[in-house]
Design a protein around this motif. Sequence first.
Motif, PDB file in Angstrom:
ATOM      1  N   GLY A 136       6.267   9.347  -1.995  1.00 16.40           N
ATOM      2  CA  GLY A 136       6.381   9.882  -3.346  1.00 16.40           C
ATOM      3  C   GLY A 136       5.612  11.178  -3.442  1.00 16.40           C
ATOM      4  N   SER A 137       5.238  11.513  -4.650  1.00 12.46           N
ATOM      5  CA  SER A 137       4.517  12.756  -4.893  1.00 12.46           C
ATOM      6  C   SER A 137       3.030  12.476  -5.061  1.00 12.46           C
ATOM      7  CB  SER A 137       5.058  13.442  -6.152  1.00 12.46           C
ATOM      8  OG  SER A 137       6.422  13.797  -5.985  1.00 12.46           O
ATOM      9  N   ALA A 138       2.238  13.395  -4.572  1.00 14.90           N
ATOM     10  CA  ALA A 138       0.794  13.307  -4.729  1.00 14.90           C
ATOM     11  C   ALA A 138       0.236  14.706  -4.794  1.00 14.90           C
ATOM     12  CB  ALA A 138       0.168  12.528  -3.560  1.00 14.90           C
ATOM     13  N   GLN A 139      -0.897  14.844  -5.394  1.00 15.89           N
ATOM     14  CA  GLN A 139      -1.562  16.142  -5.460  1.00 15.89           C
ATOM     15  C   GLN A 139      -2.433  16.320  -4.223  1.00 15.89           C
ATOM     16  OE1 GLN A 139      -3.711  16.218  -9.187  1.00 15.89           O
ATOM     17  NE2 GLN A 139      -1.888  16.784 -10.334  1.00 15.89           N
ATOM     18  N   PRO A 140      -2.713  17.563  -3.862  1.00 19.48           N
ATOM     19  CA  PRO A 140      -3.665  17.775  -2.771  1.00 19.48           C
ATOM     20  C   PRO A 140      -4.964  17.048  -3.061  1.00 19.48           C
ATOM     21  CG  PRO A 140      -2.590  19.832  -3.343  1.00 19.48           C
ATOM     22  CD  PRO A 140      -2.155  18.824  -4.378  1.00 19.48           C
ATOM     23  N   GLY A 141      -5.430  16.346  -2.043  1.00 19.32           N
ATOM     24  CA  GLY A 141      -6.623  15.539  -2.229  1.00 19.32           C
ATOM     25  C   GLY A 141      -6.336  14.113  -2.640  1.00 19.32           C
ATOM     26  N   GLY A 142      -5.102  13.834  -2.969  1.00 19.97           N
ATOM     27  CA  GLY A 142      -4.730  12.503  -3.411  1.00 19.97           C
ATOM     28  C   GLY A 142      -4.429  11.566  -2.256  1.00 19.97           C
ATOM     29  N   SER A 143      -3.913  10.390  -2.609  1.00 22.61           N
ATOM     30  CA  SER A 143      -3.654   9.352  -1.617  1.00 22.61           C
ATOM     31  C   SER A 143      -2.290   8.721  -1.825  1.00 22.61           C
ATOM     32  CB  SER A 143      -4.721   8.247  -1.723  1.00 22.61           C
ATOM     33  OG  SER A 143      -6.003   8.738  -1.457  1.00 22.61           O
ATOM     34  N   LEU A 144      -1.750   8.246  -0.741  1.00 21.24           N
ATOM     35  CA  LEU A 144      -0.543   7.430  -0.762  1.00 21.24           C
ATOM     36  C   LEU A 144      -0.665   6.395   0.342  1.00 21.24           C
ATOM     37  CD1 LEU A 144       2.342  10.054  -1.178  1.00 21.24           C
ATOM     38  CD2 LEU A 144       1.692   8.312  -2.838  1.00 21.24           C
ATOM     39  N   ARG A 145       0.018   5.285   0.161  1.00 18.45           N
ATOM     40  CA  ARG A 145       0.042   4.252   1.193  1.00 18.45           C
ATOM     41  C   ARG A 145       1.489   3.963   1.556  1.00 18.45           C
ATOM     42  NH1 ARG A 145      -1.094  -2.195   1.061  1.00 18.45           N
ATOM     43  NH2 ARG A 145      -2.112  -2.417   3.105  1.00 18.45           N
ATOM     44  N   LEU A 146       1.834   4.232   2.790  1.00 19.40           N
ATOM     45  CA  LEU A 146       3.174   3.974   3.277  1.00 19.40           C
ATOM     46  C   LEU A 146       3.252   2.612   3.935  1.00 19.40           C
ATOM     47  CD1 LEU A 146       4.063   7.403   4.954  1.00 19.40           C
ATOM     48  CD2 LEU A 146       4.209   6.736   2.544  1.00 19.40           C
ATOM     49  N   SER A 147       4.425   2.014   3.854  1.00 22.87           N
ATOM     50  CA  SER A 147       4.681   0.743   4.521  1.00 22.87           C
ATOM     51  C   SER A 147       5.921   0.870   5.389  1.00 22.87           C
ATOM     52  CB  SER A 147       4.898  -0.376   3.494  1.00 22.87           C
ATOM     53  OG  SER A 147       3.763  -0.574   2.703  1.00 22.87           O
ATOM     54  N   CYS A 148       5.943   0.131   6.446  1.00 18.35           N
ATOM     55  CA  CYS A 148       7.104   0.070   7.336  1.00 18.35           C
ATOM     56  C   CYS A 148       7.339  -1.404   7.639  1.00 18.35           C
ATOM     57  CB  CYS A 148       6.852   0.846   8.610  1.00 18.35           C
ATOM     58  SG  CYS A 148       8.030   0.477   9.941  1.00 18.35           S
ATOM     59  N   THR A 149       8.443  -1.930   7.141  1.00 19.57           N
ATOM     60  CA  THR A 149       8.751  -3.346   7.347  1.00 19.57           C
ATOM     61  C   THR A 149       9.917  -3.478   8.313  1.00 19.57           C
ATOM     62  OG1 THR A 149       7.955  -3.899   5.144  1.00 19.57           O
ATOM     63  CG2 THR A 149       9.360  -5.507   6.224  1.00 19.57           C
ATOM     64  N   ALA A 150       9.743  -4.306   9.312  1.00 17.46           N
ATOM     65  CA  ALA A 150      10.745  -4.462  10.365  1.00 17.46           C
ATOM     66  C   ALA A 150      11.442  -5.810  10.275  1.00 17.46           C
ATOM     67  CB  ALA A 150      10.085  -4.314  11.727  1.00 17.46           C
ATOM     68  N   SER A 151      12.693  -5.814  10.667  1.00 15.53           N
ATOM     69  CA  SER A 151      13.449  -7.060  10.793  1.00 15.53           C
ATOM     70  C   SER A 151      14.349  -6.942  12.011  1.00 15.53           C
ATOM     71  CB  SER A 151      14.271  -7.346   9.536  1.00 15.53           C
ATOM     72  OG  SER A 151      15.184  -6.299   9.289  1.00 15.53           O
TER      73      SER A 151
END
Length: 121
Positions: A10-25
């Motif tokens: 998604g969108s974040a500002q410089p200095g911000g945070s995001l958490r990505l996920s990768c789900t496998a099947s």
Amino acid sequence: QVQLVESGGGSAQPGGSLRLSCTASGVTFSSHPMTWVRQAPGKGLDFVSGVDANGNDPVYSDSVKGRFTVSRDNRKNTMYLQMDRLRSEDTASYHCVPVPPRLLQQLTRYWGRGTQVTVSS
């Protein structure tokens, strides 16, 4: 059939945070090392981070070391990428792949930008 689903972008500002996920099947997730790669518009594939099948021996590119943290939960067939202190140069499409991170780190050193092929009538 192996399926990998990335989420959390998604969108974040410089200095911000995001958490990505990768789900496998369709794959024995706990048997595979996993790697995050990214591709910015008009640029080649860029190694980001990865971890072995047990969640040990994390590997990071120099550009994200100290800002990103990779982890996995084999009970949930999911790998994560906690991205903190984001920078504008982190803008890219992020993908996960079930390959050893050190292998992909070496391969992406030689990854060109590619050339666009468009098929249309």
